[in-house]
Design a protein around this motif. Sequence first.
Motif, PDB file in Angstrom:
ATOM      1  N   SER A   1      52.678  39.717  52.948  1.00 15.71           N
ATOM      2  CA  SER A   1      52.270  37.882  52.752  1.00 15.71           C
ATOM      3  C   SER A   1      51.138  38.270  52.165  1.00 15.71           C
ATOM      4  CB  SER A   1      52.332  37.452  54.231  1.00 15.71           C
ATOM      5  OG  SER A   1      53.417  37.804  54.909  1.00 15.71           O
ATOM      6  N   ALA A   2      50.281  39.192  51.619  1.00 18.48           N
ATOM      7  CA  ALA A   2      49.289  39.117  50.560  1.00 18.48           C
ATOM      8  C   ALA A   2      49.057  38.377  50.132  1.00 18.48           C
ATOM      9  CB  ALA A   2      48.056  40.069  50.878  1.00 18.48           C
ATOM     10  N   ILE A   3      48.090  37.504  49.312  1.00 14.57           N
ATOM     11  CA  ILE A   3      47.603  36.804  47.858  1.00 14.57           C
ATOM     12  C   ILE A   3      47.651  38.475  47.146  1.00 14.57           C
ATOM     13  CG2 ILE A   3      45.960  35.539  46.364  1.00 14.57           C
ATOM     14  CD1 ILE A   3      45.191  33.989  48.651  1.00 14.57           C
ATOM     15  N   GLY A   4      49.362  38.538  45.908  1.00 11.37           N
ATOM     16  CA  GLY A   4      49.716  39.149  45.088  1.00 11.37           C
ATOM     17  C   GLY A   4      50.427  40.108  45.391  1.00 11.37           C
ATOM     18  N   ARG A   5      50.488  40.359  46.746  1.00 11.85           N
ATOM     19  CA  ARG A   5      51.552  41.620  47.557  1.00 11.85           C
ATOM     20  C   ARG A   5      50.940  43.097  47.435  1.00 11.85           C
ATOM     21  NH1 ARG A   5      52.440  36.462  49.046  1.00 11.85           N
ATOM     22  NH2 ARG A   5      54.476  35.995  49.521  1.00 11.85           N
TER      23      ARG A   5
ATOM     24  N   VAL B   1      37.773  43.590  47.261  1.00 14.95           N
ATOM     25  CA  VAL B   1      37.881  42.936  46.233  1.00 14.95           C
ATOM     26  C   VAL B   1      39.367  42.743  45.989  1.00 14.95           C
ATOM     27  CG1 VAL B   1      37.492  42.264  43.408  1.00 14.95           C
ATOM     28  CG2 VAL B   1      36.455  44.086  44.774  1.00 14.95           C
ATOM     29  N   ASP B   2      39.507  42.028  46.552  1.00 17.12           N
ATOM     30  CA  ASP B   2      41.496  41.617  46.647  1.00 17.12           C
ATOM     31  C   ASP B   2      41.609  40.587  46.036  1.00 17.12           C
ATOM     32  OD1 ASP B   2      40.919  39.366  48.074  1.00 17.12           O
ATOM     33  OD2 ASP B   2      41.306  39.733  49.842  1.00 17.12           O
ATOM     34  N   ARG B   3      41.343  40.676  45.499  1.00 15.62           N
ATOM     35  CA  ARG B   3      42.306  39.373  43.937  1.00 15.62           C
ATOM     36  C   ARG B   3      41.769  40.532  42.628  1.00 15.62           C
ATOM     37  NH1 ARG B   3      42.127  33.571  44.546  1.00 15.62           N
ATOM     38  NH2 ARG B   3      42.727  33.003  46.323  1.00 15.62           N
ATOM     39  N   ARG B   4      42.274  39.850  41.307  1.00 10.64           N
ATOM     40  CA  ARG B   4      42.095  40.583  39.932  1.00 10.64           C
ATOM     41  C   ARG B   4      40.948  40.050  39.827  1.00 10.64           C
ATOM     42  NH1 ARG B   4      46.349  38.830  34.946  1.00 10.64           N
ATOM     43  NH2 ARG B   4      45.388  39.874  33.255  1.00 10.64           N
ATOM     44  N   MET B   5      40.085  41.690  39.731  1.00  8.84           N
ATOM     45  CA  MET B   5      39.174  41.173  39.511  1.00  8.84           C
ATOM     46  C   MET B   5      38.304  42.633  38.165  1.00  8.84           C
ATOM     47  SD  MET B   5      36.813  39.367  39.636  1.00  8.84           S
ATOM     48  CE  MET B   5      34.939  40.638  39.118  1.00  8.84           C
ATOM     49  N   GLY B   6      39.649  43.587  37.989  1.00 10.26           N
ATOM     50  CA  GLY B   6      39.661  43.965  36.660  1.00 10.26           C
ATOM     51  C   GLY B   6      39.260  45.943  37.075  1.00 10.26           C
ATOM     52  N   VAL B   7      39.427  45.677  38.220  1.00  7.48           N
ATOM     53  CA  VAL B   7      39.433  46.991  38.834  1.00  7.48           C
ATOM     54  C   VAL B   7      40.553  48.090  39.164  1.00  7.48           C
ATOM     55  CG1 VAL B   7      36.848  46.075  40.479  1.00  7.48           C
ATOM     56  CG2 VAL B   7      39.529  46.299  40.949  1.00  7.48           C
TER      57      VAL B   7
ATOM     58  N   CYS C   1      28.450  39.195  36.500  1.00  6.35           N
ATOM     59  CA  CYS C   1      29.781  38.335  36.451  1.00  6.35           C
ATOM     60  C   CYS C   1      30.587  38.618  35.196  1.00  6.35           C
ATOM     61  CB  CYS C   1      29.298  36.470  37.013  1.00  6.35           C
ATOM     62  SG  CYS C   1      28.827  35.961  35.549  1.00  6.35           S
ATOM     63  N   ILE C   2      31.483  37.994  35.419  1.00  5.50           N
ATOM     64  CA  ILE C   2      32.477  38.160  34.252  1.00  5.50           C
ATOM     65  C   ILE C   2      32.677  36.634  33.741  1.00  5.50           C
ATOM     66  CG2 ILE C   2      33.077  40.337  33.718  1.00  5.50           C
ATOM     67  CD1 ILE C   2      35.690  38.946  35.164  1.00  5.50           C
ATOM     68  N   GLU C   3      32.915  35.897  32.107  1.00  2.00           N
ATOM     69  CA  GLU C   3      32.761  34.654  32.076  1.00  2.00           C
ATOM     70  C   GLU C   3      33.263  34.548  30.900  1.00  2.00           C
ATOM     71  OE1 GLU C   3      29.077  32.703  31.958  1.00  2.00           O
ATOM     72  OE2 GLU C   3      28.465  34.449  31.751  1.00  2.00           O
ATOM     73  N   GLY C   4      33.586  33.354  30.476  1.00  2.00           N
ATOM     74  CA  GLY C   4      34.086  32.887  29.199  1.00  2.00           C
ATOM     75  C   GLY C   4      35.614  33.226  28.770  1.00  2.00           C
ATOM     76  N   HIS C   5      36.481  34.013  27.864  1.00  2.00           N
ATOM     77  CA  HIS C   5      37.318  34.572  27.318  1.00  2.00           C
ATOM     78  C   HIS C   5      37.992  35.533  28.444  1.00  2.00           C
ATOM     79  CE1 HIS C   5      40.277  35.567  24.861  1.00  2.00           C
ATOM     80  NE2 HIS C   5      40.510  36.531  25.212  1.00  2.00           N
ATOM     81  N   GLU C   6      36.839  36.579  28.383  1.00  2.00           N
ATOM     82  CA  GLU C   6      36.430  37.708  28.763  1.00  2.00           C
ATOM     83  C   GLU C   6      36.936  37.687  31.088  1.00  2.00           C
ATOM     84  OE1 GLU C   6      34.037  41.436  30.864  1.00  2.00           O
ATOM     85  OE2 GLU C   6      32.866  40.276  29.974  1.00  2.00           O
ATOM     86  N   TRP C   7      36.229  36.345  31.400  1.00  2.00           N
ATOM     87  CA  TRP C   7      37.224  35.826  32.331  1.00  2.00           C
ATOM     88  C   TRP C   7      38.158  35.951  32.851  1.00  2.00           C
ATOM     89  CZ3 TRP C   7      38.815  30.675  33.551  1.00  2.00           C
ATOM     90  CH2 TRP C   7      39.351  30.632  34.677  1.00  2.00           C
ATOM     91  N   ARG C   8      39.031  34.767  32.145  1.00  2.00           N
ATOM     92  CA  ARG C   8      40.470  34.414  31.679  1.00  2.00           C
ATOM     93  C   ARG C   8      41.421  35.264  31.478  1.00  2.00           C
ATOM     94  NH1 ARG C   8      40.827  29.518  30.157  1.00  2.00           N
ATOM     95  NH2 ARG C   8      39.290  27.967  29.528  1.00  2.00           N
ATOM     96  N   ILE C   9      40.925  36.750  31.241  1.00  2.00           N
ATOM     97  CA  ILE C   9      41.891  37.801  30.736  1.00  2.00           C
ATOM     98  C   ILE C   9      41.995  38.906  31.733  1.00  2.00           C
ATOM     99  CG2 ILE C   9      41.619  40.052  29.311  1.00  2.00           C
ATOM    100  CD1 ILE C   9      42.841  37.652  27.325  1.00  2.00           C
ATOM    101  N   VAL C  10      40.623  39.201  32.575  1.00  2.00           N
ATOM    102  CA  VAL C  10      40.096  39.674  33.775  1.00  2.00           C
ATOM    103  C   VAL C  10      40.472  39.202  34.698  1.00  2.00           C
ATOM    104  CG1 VAL C  10      38.399  41.114  34.593  1.00  2.00           C
ATOM    105  CG2 VAL C  10      38.429  41.387  32.535  1.00  2.00           C
ATOM    106  N   THR C  11      40.485  37.875  35.181  1.00  2.00           N
ATOM    107  CA  THR C  11      41.500  37.514  37.016  1.00  2.00           C
ATOM    108  C   THR C  11      41.965  36.349  36.405  1.00  2.00           C
ATOM    109  OG1 THR C  11      40.231  35.064  36.515  1.00  2.00           O
ATOM    110  CG2 THR C  11      38.655  37.471  36.809  1.00  2.00           C
ATOM    111  N   GLY C  12      43.044  36.652  35.112  1.00  3.32           N
ATOM    112  CA  GLY C  12      43.819  35.792  34.640  1.00  3.32           C
ATOM    113  C   GLY C  12      43.728  34.030  35.364  1.00  3.32           C
ATOM    114  N   CYS C  13      42.353  34.122  34.441  1.00  7.38           N
ATOM    115  CA  CYS C  13      42.020  33.055  34.884  1.00  7.38           C
ATOM    116  C   CYS C  13      42.051  32.471  36.732  1.00  7.38           C
ATOM    117  CB  CYS C  13      42.841  31.688  34.210  1.00  7.38           C
ATOM    118  SG  CYS C  13      42.965  32.094  32.380  1.00  7.38           S
ATOM    119  N   ASP C  14      41.998  32.853  37.295  1.00  7.36           N
ATOM    120  CA  ASP C  14      41.471  33.377  39.040  1.00  7.36           C
ATOM    121  C   ASP C  14      40.264  31.450  39.518  1.00  7.36           C
ATOM    122  OD1 ASP C  14      41.206  33.017  41.895  1.00  7.36           O
ATOM    123  OD2 ASP C  14      41.658  34.597  41.775  1.00  7.36           O
ATOM    124  N   PRO C  15      40.487  30.613  39.726  1.00 10.95           N
ATOM    125  CA  PRO C  15      39.744  29.506  39.782  1.00 10.95           C
ATOM    126  C   PRO C  15      39.050  29.811  40.749  1.00 10.95           C
ATOM    127  CG  PRO C  15      41.974  29.037  40.865  1.00 10.95           C
ATOM    128  CD  PRO C  15      42.368  29.478  39.674  1.00 10.95           C
TER     129      PRO C  15
END
Length: 558
Positions: A203-207, A270-276, A432-446
């Motif tokens: 049931s978790a975000i990202g399963r 760190v339970d979301r996509r963060m490049g870890v 933090c990561i930002e810009g284009h790197e943020w889009r790639i690493v986090t999948g544009c996680d708002p």
Amino acid sequence: MEGYKEPLVVRVEVASHCSLSEMDDFHLTRALEKPRQLKIERKRSFDERSMSELSNGYVRQDSFLEMAHSPGSRSMLDTPLSVRNSFEPHPIIAEAWEALRRSMVFFRGQPVGTIAAYDHASEEVLNYDQVFVRDFVPSALAFLMNGEPDIVKNFLLKTLQLQGWEKRVDRFKLGEGVMPASFKVLHDPVRKTDTIVADFGESAIGRVAPVDSGFWWIILLRAYTKSTGDLTLSESPECQKGMRLILSLCLSEGFDTFPTLLCADGCSMVDRRMGVYGYPIEIQALFFMSLRCALSMLKPDEEGREFIERIVKRLHALSFHMRNYFWLDFQQLNDIYRFKTEEYSHTAVNKFNVMPDSIPEWVFDFMPLRGGYFVGNVSPARMDFRWFSLGNCVSILSSLATPDQSMAIMDLLEHRWDELVGEMPLKICYPCIEGHEWRIVTGCDPKNTRWSYHNGGSWPVLLWTLTAACIKTGRPQIARRAIDLIESRLHRDCWPEYYDGKKGSYVGKQARKYQTWSIAGYLVAKMMLEDPSHIGMISLEEDKQMQPVIKRSASWTC
């Protein structure tokens, strides 16, 4: 139990393959019987594996004054231990205890945990009304330090039973030893029945199944045993089997050539996509600590002996690998900067083929001449240079970090106070990561925008791990400075989950209020500073067999 509020009524529907309308109480009544008396010889040997060796360690004894913490003791007054002090207690302590008790969850009349957040202002409940394994740890430590171990024992037994459930995500069956990420109690006032619903990641975000839950469970089992002196729980057949099941998952042999544990994104705090993904420092430090805790509790019987041998071998390999290849200081950074690439055979200096051009510019300005830290990740052609607070603090507490490395981590923290602590302790990672790197690493996680949530956000719960690390390294003044920051506004902001901004100045945009582990983390930090012997629950002294520090092999440096 005295001081307990009425049971929380949780009514939100959560689908799970593992729900039961009626659950066996797992012998909770029997388990809560008075612990058997310990033999003096065993009690002494068990204590020797913790704070009794501090006099030979690197903690300055003048910081402690009195270390007379006896197992099973309670505060001298019938008030929370954190209120009893030689000076006027801070007014928010009583408020924190009241909020912590309000978060308690009951199953069949017995307290079994605390919900993640008690935020009435939030319209979305999501899973914040559940008991999370990792979230409950600071709550458990607070109750143990206050002489209230029953809720911790109930939690350990209930999650142990949940471990035995069949765990499926879609049509795929998870490993037998996986611990749940969380569970919730459903009360039926008509039938007067309680039902537990567990979430193993389905049931978790990202399963993603939680890798860290099993490690925290073992660490908490040792903390309970150290605090109470009650060996009956850890020595019970159920707990021994539970530990072996967790260990069988993480000690299994496969294709990996490293002693570290391969993990996916989202499997820890760190339970979301963060490049870890790969070999995140948080998981490796918790892995190391849980192995050492299990080693102190496993019985050397026919079933346990094999695991003990495997643990010892893994610990030696893991400590060597982490202390050498994950460690970064000024000299090592300069070595990496001069690395050659495309090297082959055992004589290679750049073993992981890390490209010097991949070193981010911020590292050169961030790294002081004195100080160092364990980097976030090391894998083929990749080195994540980000600083992660929990992994580094747990490395100190578990003695994965050598005494010199522990001091270097503290040096870095003091030198980079504005970046790592700022106005609200403590950055979960930097930068933090930002810009284009943020889009790639986090999948544009708002939610993980720059300087927010897991992406450089400030988390008050990390105060307790920072305080424990400060006490162990003999630098409590760092913890006091951080606690002063917390006390200046945390209660005024209604105990939020996290803060946003480069210095942690703003309450997180989507942060829940009355976040339980923010409350409990503060209480644990205060109680540890008032009675430093409490650190024995959560700290492990360096294994003498791993000394002296193994230097890098000839294939690593010229």
